[in-house]
Design a protein around this motif. Structure first.
Motif, PDB file in Angstrom:
ATOM      1  N   GLY A   1      49.050  -2.453 -12.775  1.00  0.00           N
ATOM      2  CA  GLY A   1      49.899  -1.315 -13.141  1.00  0.00           C
ATOM      3  C   GLY A   1      49.889  -0.982 -14.620  1.00  0.00           C
ATOM      4  O   GLY A   1      50.559  -0.038 -15.055  1.00  0.00           O
ATOM      5  N   ALA A   2      49.099  -1.730 -15.409  1.00  0.00           N
ATOM      6  CA  ALA A   2      49.080  -1.510 -16.863  1.00  0.00           C
ATOM      7  C   ALA A   2      48.317  -0.243 -17.252  1.00  0.00           C
ATOM      8  O   ALA A   2      48.397   0.200 -18.396  1.00  0.00           O
ATOM      9  N   GLY A   3      47.544   0.317 -16.314  1.00  0.00           N
ATOM     10  CA  GLY A   3      46.788   1.534 -16.618  1.00  0.00           C
ATOM     11  C   GLY A   3      45.306   1.295 -16.828  1.00  0.00           C
ATOM     12  O   GLY A   3      44.595   2.166 -17.334  1.00  0.00           O
ATOM     13  N   LYS A   4      44.814   0.147 -16.400  1.00  0.00           N
ATOM     14  CA  LYS A   4      43.409  -0.203 -16.634  1.00  0.00           C
ATOM     15  C   LYS A   4      42.465   0.712 -15.851  1.00  0.00           C
ATOM     16  O   LYS A   4      41.544   1.304 -16.420  1.00  0.00           O
ATOM     17  N   THR A   5      42.690   0.813 -14.542  1.00  0.00           N
ATOM     18  CA  THR A   5      41.806   1.634 -13.712  1.00  0.00           C
ATOM     19  C   THR A   5      41.870   3.093 -14.147  1.00  0.00           C
ATOM     20  O   THR A   5      40.836   3.768 -14.246  1.00  0.00           O
ATOM     21  N   THR A   6      43.059   3.569 -14.432  1.00  0.00           N
ATOM     22  CA  THR A   6      43.202   4.969 -14.858  1.00  0.00           C
ATOM     23  C   THR A   6      42.403   5.228 -16.133  1.00  0.00           C
ATOM     24  O   THR A   6      41.732   6.258 -16.253  1.00  0.00           O
TER      25      THR A   6
HETATM   26  N1  LIG Z   1      46.514   8.563  -8.111  1.00  0.00           N
HETATM   27  C1  LIG Z   1      47.694   8.075  -8.509  1.00  0.00           C
HETATM   28  N2  LIG Z   1      48.850   8.633  -8.098  1.00  0.00           N
HETATM   29  C2  LIG Z   1      50.044   8.168  -8.488  1.00  0.00           C
HETATM   30  N3  LIG Z   1      50.216   7.126  -9.308  1.00  0.00           N
HETATM   31  C3  LIG Z   1      49.106   6.495  -9.751  1.00  0.00           C
HETATM   32  C4  LIG Z   1      47.796   6.929  -9.377  1.00  0.00           C
HETATM   33  N4  LIG Z   1      46.881   6.119  -9.974  1.00  0.00           N
HETATM   34  C5  LIG Z   1      47.609   5.216 -10.685  1.00  0.00           C
HETATM   35  N5  LIG Z   1      48.931   5.444 -10.557  1.00  0.00           N
HETATM   36  C6  LIG Z   1      50.018   4.698 -11.211  1.00  0.00           C
HETATM   37  O1  LIG Z   1      49.697   4.555 -12.593  1.00  0.00           O
HETATM   38  C7  LIG Z   1      49.989   3.267 -13.080  1.00  0.00           C
HETATM   39  C8  LIG Z   1      48.723   2.612 -13.609  1.00  0.00           C
HETATM   40  O2  LIG Z   1      47.845   2.354 -12.520  1.00  0.00           O
HETATM   41  P1  LIG Z   1      46.403   1.738 -12.678  1.00  0.00           P
HETATM   42  O3  LIG Z   1      45.668   2.484 -13.726  1.00  0.00           O
HETATM   43  O4  LIG Z   1      45.791   1.668 -11.331  1.00  0.00           O
HETATM   44  O5  LIG Z   1      46.749   0.286 -13.222  1.00  0.00           O
HETATM   45  P2  LIG Z   1      45.885  -1.076 -13.174  1.00  0.00           P
HETATM   46  O6  LIG Z   1      44.482  -0.731 -12.861  1.00  0.00           O
HETATM   47  O7  LIG Z   1      46.083  -1.670 -14.531  1.00  0.00           O
HETATM   48  O8  LIG Z   1      46.522  -1.917 -12.119  1.00  0.00           O
HETATM   49  C9  LIG Z   1      50.629   2.527 -11.921  1.00  0.00           C
HETATM   50  O9  LIG Z   1      52.011   2.645 -12.033  1.00  0.00           O
HETATM   51  C10 LIG Z   1      50.124   3.275 -10.702  1.00  0.00           C
HETATM   52  O10 LIG Z   1      51.010   3.165  -9.636  1.00  0.00           O
END
Ligand SMILES: Nc1ncnc2c1ncn2[C@@H]1O[C@H](COP(=O)(O)OP(=O)(O)O)[C@@H](O)[C@H]1O
Ligand SMILES: [Mg+2]
Length: 350
Positions: A39-44
């Motif tokens: 949930g830190a925003g890594k994938t995003t």
């Molecule tokens: N497509 C999406 N729709 C809604 N919320 C999202 C989406 N993608 C990510 N999030 C939210 O954004 C935050 C960061 O997610 P993410 O980048 O996946 O973190 P990580 O990869 O570090 O676990 C989380 O709170 C997640 O729930």
């Protein structure tokens, strides 16, 4: 290879701010690891660089060119996902050749063959080229997924916890290989993980992420030794750093204003002259090292000892922190740098 720069990049999903005002440059040929919990925003962050998400704010530059508005295909970045995303009914060869056969690549059969064989050799999966993807082990599948990213000769690699679904032994092997390949190719890699050991071993620089923000970015050693705050201190090191009330142990040279003291378990010394009285509460044998849990006054302290511990649970001993190893934090949890003379002494190892 290329340099990638994120400038004040932000992305929200509804009310959730996934990435907030991120500034980050990955240098040409550099291996940067973003470390943070789920949930830190890594994938995003990776999806923003790849162009799979559009940034709400800020700019993304690849080798100085603004790519913020460009579609993924125009960015020439390769993405390796957490789960191997292979075509199961294809051979390893065809899986790897797939991106090279895409329209617009205009490569001859011989060129494709050469690229696939070179990459397979680099990844040590040449012998498996004719196997179907389903006939591979997890580690082999992830190697093929990495291979598929490599054959395209992208300018930048984005890797989203590519080793996290593998067992410990394979993870270790692939970690070493990934580092070797990165050095051989001079590849620019932005890699994300929640695994501190991967971050420590792979990264030229580690960026520690918390709730979409970069808390600190520096070399693994600098982050380990001079964490900016308690959050960062806790993210690196296994077993975890001890965070103790500043008054728990009498520590020489603790700066004024220190509320907490960080002490790595390897910096806790036992059976020492002038130490505080402690009682052994638990002993864990880790192999070459032993982790000892001690009760000191109102607090608990972990000590990591080389070899076997000459203790039994219930034994009394004495404890102190290795000189100059204590890290002071203020009441907000931010690190207080040591006074200048101590910093100099530490730098020169006296
Ligand atoms: N497509 C999406 N729709 C809604 N919320 C999202 C989406 N993608 C990510 N999030 C939210 O954004 C935050 C960061 O997610 P993410 O980048 O996946 O973190 P990580 O990869 O570090 O676990 C989380 O709170 C997640 O729930
Ligand atoms: Mg993720």
């Amino acid at each position: 290879m290329a340099e990638v720069a994120l400038q004040d990049v932000g992305k929200s999903f509804g009310a959730t701010r996934a990435v907030g005002g991120l500034d980050l440059t990955v240098g040409d040929g550099e291996f940067v690891v973003l470390l943070g919990p789920t949930g830190a925003g890594k994938t995003t962050t990776l999806r923003l660089v790849a162009g799979l998400e559009r940034a709400d704010t800020g700019r993304i530059l690849i080798d100085g060119t603004d790519v913020t508005a460009l579609p993924p295909a125009a960015r020439n970045v390769a993405f390796v996902f957490q789960q191997y995303s292979l075509y199961p009914h294809y051979s390893v060869y065809d899986n790897m050749a797939f991106p090279l056969r895409a329209p617009g690549q205009n490569l001859s059969k011989d060129d494709i063959d050469r690229h696939v064989h070179e990459t397979a050799k680099l990844l040590r999966i040449e012998a498996k080229l004719q196997n179907r993807a389903t006939q591979l082990s997890g580690g082999e599948m992830q190697r093929v997924a990495i291979g598929r990213a490599l054959v395209r000769q992208p300018t930048i690699f984005l890797m989203d916890e590519p080793l996290s679904s593998l067992d410990a032994k394979l993870r270790e092997d692939l970690r070493v290989e990934l580092k070797r390949i990165q050095r051989d190719l001079g590849a620019t890699i932005l890699y994300v993980t929640h695994d501190q050991l991967e971050a420590m071993t792979l990264a030229d620089r580690i960026g520690v992420l918390s709730q979409g923000e970069l808390v600190q970015i520096d070399t693994p050693r600098a982050i380990y030794e001079t964490p900016r705050n308690i959050y960062v201190a806790r993210r690196l090191g296994s077993p975890q750093i001890n965070i103790l009330d500043a008054g728990l142990l009498a520590i020489a040279g603790v700066p004024a204003g220190a509320a907490k003291i960080g002490a790595r378990p390897e910096d806790v010394l036992l059976r020492c002259d002038g130490g505080a009285a402690a009682t052994v509460r638990a002993i864990e044998h880790l192999g070459v090292e032993t982790l000892v849990l001690l009760e000191v006054g109102e607090g608990l302290v972990h000590a990591l000892l080389g070899g076997a511990a000459p203790f039994a649970v219930g034994d009394r001993t004495t404890i102190k922190i290795r000189e100059r190893a204590a890290i002071a934090f203020d009441a907000q949890g931010d690190r207080i740098p040591p006074p200048p003379d101590r910093a100099r002494e530490a730098a020169y190892g006296t």
